[in-house]
Design a protein around this motif. Sequence first.
Motif, PDB file in Angstrom:
ATOM      1  N   UNK A  24       0.808  -1.221   0.000  1.00  0.00           N
ATOM      2  CA  UNK A  24       0.000   0.000   0.000  1.00  0.00           C
ATOM      3  C   UNK A  24       0.843   1.275   0.000  1.00  0.00           C
ATOM      4  N   UNK A  25       2.141   1.137   0.225  1.00  0.00           N
ATOM      5  CA  UNK A  25       2.998   2.324   0.255  1.00  0.00           C
ATOM      6  C   UNK A  25       2.825   3.163   1.506  1.00  0.00           C
ATOM      7  N   UNK A  26       2.265   2.564   2.566  1.00  0.00           N
ATOM      8  CA  UNK A  26       2.044   3.346   3.784  1.00  0.00           C
ATOM      9  C   UNK A  26       2.776   2.742   4.978  1.00  0.00           C
ATOM     10  N   UNK A  27       3.310   3.634   5.811  1.00  0.00           N
ATOM     11  CA  UNK A  27       3.983   3.204   7.037  1.00  0.00           C
ATOM     12  C   UNK A  27       3.305   3.895   8.213  1.00  0.00           C
ATOM     13  N   UNK A  28       3.321   3.231   9.363  1.00  0.00           N
ATOM     14  CA  UNK A  28       2.661   3.757  10.559  1.00  0.00           C
ATOM     15  C   UNK A  28       3.664   3.829  11.702  1.00  0.00           C
ATOM     16  N   UNK A  29       3.562   4.891  12.467  1.00  0.00           N
ATOM     17  CA  UNK A  29       4.505   5.152  13.555  1.00  0.00           C
ATOM     18  C   UNK A  29       3.720   5.294  14.855  1.00  0.00           C
ATOM     19  N   UNK A  30       4.041   4.429  15.821  1.00  0.00           N
ATOM     20  CA  UNK A  30       3.438   4.599  17.150  1.00  0.00           C
ATOM     21  C   UNK A  30       4.498   5.217  18.051  1.00  0.00           C
ATOM     22  N   UNK A  31       4.288   6.462  18.416  1.00  0.00           N
ATOM     23  CA  UNK A  31       5.265   7.154  19.262  1.00  0.00           C
ATOM     24  C   UNK A  31       5.131   6.614  20.689  1.00  0.00           C
ATOM     25  N   UNK A  32       6.266   6.189  21.244  1.00  0.00           N
ATOM     26  CA  UNK A  32       6.262   5.612  22.590  1.00  0.00           C
ATOM     27  C   UNK A  32       6.612   6.673  23.628  1.00  0.00           C
ATOM     28  N   UNK A  33       7.591   7.513  23.284  1.00  0.00           N
ATOM     29  CA  UNK A  33       7.939   8.642  24.157  1.00  0.00           C
ATOM     30  C   UNK A  33       8.620   9.695  23.292  1.00  0.00           C
ATOM     31  N   UNK A  34       8.361  10.954  23.641  1.00  0.00           N
ATOM     32  CA  UNK A  34       8.940  12.022  22.811  1.00  0.00           C
ATOM     33  C   UNK A  34       9.461  13.155  23.679  1.00  0.00           C
ATOM     34  N   UNK A  35      10.761  13.485  23.462  1.00  0.00           N
ATOM     35  CA  UNK A  35      11.297  14.691  24.100  1.00  0.00           C
ATOM     36  C   UNK A  35      10.972  15.877  23.192  1.00  0.00           C
ATOM     37  N   UNK A  36      11.118  15.646  21.880  1.00  0.00           N
ATOM     38  CA  UNK A  36      10.770  16.660  20.886  1.00  0.00           C
ATOM     39  C   UNK A  36       9.954  15.947  19.805  1.00  0.00           C
ATOM     40  N   UNK A  51      12.600   3.513   3.517  1.00  0.00           N
ATOM     41  CA  UNK A  51      12.198   2.106   3.413  1.00  0.00           C
ATOM     42  C   UNK A  51      11.153   1.904   2.309  1.00  0.00           C
ATOM     43  N   UNK A  52      10.770   2.996   1.641  1.00  0.00           N
ATOM     44  CA  UNK A  52       9.861   2.870   0.493  1.00  0.00           C
ATOM     45  C   UNK A  52       8.465   3.426   0.707  1.00  0.00           C
ATOM     46  N   UNK A  53       8.178   3.957   1.900  1.00  0.00           N
ATOM     47  CA  UNK A  53       6.818   4.459   2.165  1.00  0.00           C
ATOM     48  C   UNK A  53       6.573   5.775   1.435  1.00  0.00           C
ATOM     49  N   UNK A  54       5.379   5.884   0.855  1.00  0.00           N
ATOM     50  CA  UNK A  54       4.982   7.157   0.238  1.00  0.00           C
ATOM     51  C   UNK A  54       4.204   7.998   1.255  1.00  0.00           C
ATOM     52  N   UNK A  55       3.396   7.345   2.063  1.00  0.00           N
ATOM     53  CA  UNK A  55       2.641   8.049   3.103  1.00  0.00           C
ATOM     54  C   UNK A  55       3.072   7.533   4.462  1.00  0.00           C
TER      55      UNK A  55
END
Length: 212
Positions: A24-36, A51-55
């Motif tokens: 599908x050309x899509x990647x998903x990111x689950x943020x675990x902790x963020x300083x910024x 890695x090839x993701x368009x979205x």
Amino acid sequence: MKDIPLFTTENGAANLILGSVQGFGTAYVRVLSARDGKALAAECAQFCRAAGAEGVYATGLPEPEGGLLSTEIWRMTAQKVRLPQTQAMLEPVTAETLEKWAALYNRKFRAVPNAVWLSPSLRQAVLKAREAFFVTLSGQTVGIAKGAESEIHAVAALAPGGGRAAVLALARKLEGPEIALEVASVNQKALALYQSLGFRKTETLAKWYKIG
Ligand SMILES: CC(C)(COP(=O)(O)OP(=O)(O)OC[C@H]1O[C@@H](n2cnc3c(N)ncnc32)[C@H](O)[C@@H]1OP(=O)(O)O)[C@@H](O)C(=O)NCCC(=O)NCCS
């Protein structure tokens, strides 16, 4: 493509879900902790693009750093006894029909927000779990459906009225008393179908932002 369970930088940590990149050309990111959050989102997006993701879509970012809201994921439920009756039948997917079902699934779900591409290994898992079905009405295949226990995982229409047939035939097979599903808030056709059958929103499960 393998997921990256723990992608860490000096700006935070995230789980990168890359399984749908190939199809599908899509990647998903689950943020675990963020300083910024903003900097972390940019780094994750850059990695996923390489890695090839368009979205690239992220959840768990501290607001208001999320950027552009892509969709919310809503949980909806309905009482099984209150759903309308249907003549539609379920035909379980077999080893012989798996590829046909998966091709239909991947075609119908390509543009659906947050849908998972059925890779060859996921196809085998779906077959083994016996949770995938063709939906037939008067001998015609009108839809496809996937679900287990009391959860509808996915439905798609292959003919007019196929969406309704798929929801109702699958719900009849699932365990009651309450049938649940998850839907992207921007999927207007799916929302209209579910609401027309009596499903009501009970919860917002996640907010996904387009990043990068
Ligand atoms: C959500 C969905 C089931 C709602 O269906 P609906 O609006 O009630 O539509 P109907 O049951 O009346 O059927 C119309 C559908 O049959 C399809 N259809 C009609 N004739 C067809 C044919 N000969 N061959 C294949 N598809 C056909 C139409 O393209 C339309 O699908 P689309 O909305 O994806 O374009 C439908 O839009 C769909 O399959 N969407 C893609 C998958 C999805 O979003 N699923 C929900 C999330 S789990």
